[in-house]
Structure formats: C-alpha cells, structure tokens
Design an enzyme around this catalytic site. Structure first.
Site, PDB file in Angstrom:
ATOM      1  CG  ASP A 266     -15.958  79.570 -35.592  1.00 36.63           C
ATOM      2  OD1 ASP A 266     -16.360  80.652 -35.103  1.00 36.63           O
ATOM      3  OD2 ASP A 266     -16.432  79.082 -36.623  1.00 36.63           O
TER       4      ASP A 266
ATOM      5  CB  THR B 245     -18.644  63.610 -38.569  1.00 43.84           C
ATOM      6  OG1 THR B 245     -19.707  64.328 -39.197  1.00 43.84           O
ATOM      7  CG2 THR B 245     -17.318  64.180 -38.996  1.00 43.84           C
ATOM      8  CD  GLU B 246     -20.850  61.480 -32.585  1.00 49.86           C
ATOM      9  OE1 GLU B 246     -21.838  60.910 -32.087  1.00 49.86           O
ATOM     10  OE2 GLU B 246     -19.816  61.738 -31.938  1.00 49.86           O
TER      11      GLU B 246
ATOM     12  CG  ASP C  19     -17.966  73.342 -38.282  1.00 48.31           C
ATOM     13  OD1 ASP C  19     -17.221  72.738 -39.055  1.00 48.31           O
ATOM     14  OD2 ASP C  19     -18.763  74.205 -38.650  1.00 48.31           O
TER      15      ASP C  19
ATOM     16  CB  CYS D  86     -26.129  65.752 -33.086  1.00 46.87           C
ATOM     17  SG  CYS D  86     -24.623  65.359 -32.164  1.00 46.87           S
TER      18      CYS D  86
ATOM     19  CG  ASN E 286     -19.297  75.679 -34.022  1.00 49.21           C
ATOM     20  OD1 ASN E 286     -19.397  75.814 -32.808  1.00 49.21           O
ATOM     21  ND2 ASN E 286     -18.520  76.432 -34.778  1.00 49.21           N
TER      22      ASN E 286
END
Length: 300
Positions: free
Chosen positions: A156, A108-109, A175, A111, A161
């Site tokens: 969630d 995934t990317e 997430d 951050c 997340n």
C-alpha cells in the site's frame, strides 16, 4: 518515578496534559490527532524517558470483533514493524493491548513534517533533484523490505504513507498495515491497497514484491504532477478497467521531463520487466546524486 499526569502547580497552566499514559508510564498521549484511517488513529505523544515526541497509534479492536483476520493483521503489522531496522522505515518503540478499552496501541517514531502528499502540496516549488533524493531514500527502504528474510511486500505504498522530516529532507516508509510477509516464493494472493496505486497483477491476486515498484512509479508521478494518478476516473471500477487494460493515467502525459517520464515507465512495466529496488538504485536517473547519509547509509 515518572512525573504525574495532572499537577496542581499554578505555573503548569500552559503545559499540555496527557489524555492517556501507557502501562509503564513512559509514554503520554496528547489529544491532538496527527492522522486517521479506516483502521487506526494516530495521536501526538511524548516519550518522557527520552524527552522526544513520538506517534501513538491506536486501533479500536471492537470495530473488528466479527473479523478476527483484521485483528491478526494488526498484530502482524506491529510484530513486523518491531523487527525492522532501517533509516528509511518508521521505527516502532512499543506495543501493547489495552484489554479494558479493547484497543491495540503502538508507539512509533514521528516525522515532523507529516506525509509527502501534504508536504508536496505545501511546497509547490520542488526541484527534480530534490524529488530524486526523496525517491532514492524510498527505494533504499523498499530494497531493505524486499531483501529482508522473510521478504516483506508493503502493498500500500503511496504518498500518504511516506513521511518526511522536512528540516533534513529525510523520507521514511510508514504504515505497514497492509504489508505481507511472503516466503521464498515471494508470491502473495490477497487484494489490498489504494486503487490508484495498485499494480494490475494485484487485482489478479497473484503477485510479488514488484507491486511495490509499480506503486513507487505512481508516487514519482504524483510528486511530479501534484495529481493523484487516475484522478480522471470517478470510481474504483473505472480505475480497475484502465489499469487492467494497461492504460496509463492521464497525468503521465503532463510529465515534460523525458528522463523522469522514462523512469516512471520503467516502474510501471509488466511485472517480469520491472526492475527491482536494487536495480533502480543503480539507474542512471540517480547519477550525480550525492547521498546526504552516505556515511551512515546502512541501518540506523
């Protein structure tokens, strides 16, 4: 041909070596852990083709060999992620199952500044204006999920997340491991999530995407007070009791800004009275806020 993992070049001694490489040879995983949860570990990794850092998510499937539903859930997270495309949602680049090591891997990317909980602890002096800017981006991501066909409920959403690129103040929802895809009825029926952030109807196993709006309200509360909601409770049963009885977390009484407090209360209202993400985006709370991404406000 991708560069090899190990090199005998003496000038190479300062460079990091990959611990693992994906089957195509494009992505390399470093040993550095970015995060770890009950289901998966997230490592720093590198996309050799694009020359950018990415996140390598790895779930050990043997932990769930007796629980095929958990494996299905992991797969559906990944399938779901790959179909989403929005500036405020973490994007997925690739997924594969490693049969030999019995792991599910997905890229995934990443951050740069980690999650909002850690970021906010690190930077204690944040204006209400900055918090509003973050909040607006999260609502845009939620609006995208909730109006997606089919509707996606995150279930969630919490400060651990939500991820941030601090240099540009960009926030993304990540997430989606507990996300559920619901049909036209928008009703879901299983209990999952982070207790402090869970809406009362989640416990009753009959809820809609409005549970994410409740969690969003708790996120605003945590960002304002630097306190996890219901931290006065020392176990989940006590949290459940208070939430079910409609008792607000003590942290809410610490919010001095009446406009922010009223906004949080709107998010925590009874499900039918709770505004949608689209409605909240039009709330006077955000008046006068100019979007930094006004020009590319749609999907990335």
């Amino acid at each position: 041909m991708m560069p090899s993992v190990n090199s005998d070049d003496p000038s190479d001694k300062d460079s990091e070596h990959f611990t693992e490489i994906d089957p195509t040879g494009r992505y390399g995983r470093y040993s550095e852990l970015l995060g770890s949860g009950a289901v998966k570990k997230v490592y720093r990794a590198f996309d050799q083709e694009e020359g950018i850092e990415v996140a390598w998510n790895q779930a050990k499937l043997r932990n769930f060999s007796n629980d095929p539903t958990m494996i299905d859930r992991l797969y559906s997270e990944v399938r779901l992620l790959s179909s989403l495309n929005h500036n405020n949602i973490i994007s997925l680049h690739k997924v594969w199952r490693d049969e030999e090591n019995n792991t599910l891997n997905f890229i995934t990317e990443v951050c740069t500044s980690g999650n909002l909980r850690e970021y906010r602890k690190k930077h204690r002096h944040v204006s209400v204006k900055a918090l509003k800017k973050w909040s607006k981006q999260i609502l845009k991501g939620l609006d995208y999920l909730h109006t997606h066909e089919p509707c996606v409920i995150h279930r969630d959403l919490n400060c651990s997340n939500l991820f941030v690129n601090g240099n540009v103040g960009q926030v993304k929802i990540g997430d989606l491991g507990l996300a559920t895809i619901v049909g036209k009825s928008h009703h879901a029926h299983s209990i999952l999530g982070t207790p402090e952030y869970m809406a009362p109807e989640l416990y009753e196993e009959d809820y809609t995407e409005m549970v994410d709006i409740y969690s969003f309200g708790m996120y605003v509360l945590e960002m304002m007070t630097l306190e996890i909601p219901y931290s006065e409770c020392d176990n989940v049963a006590k949290i459940y009791k208070k939430v079910s009885a409609g008792v607000r977390p003590q942290a809410l009484s610490k919010v001095r800004d009446l406009e922010v407090k009223a906004f949080i209360e709107r998010c925590l209202a009874q499900p039918r009275a709770r505004p949608s993400a689209a409605e909240l985006l039009k709330d006077p709370f955000f008046d006068g806020l100019v979007d930094d991404d006004e020009n590319d406000d749609t999907s990335s």
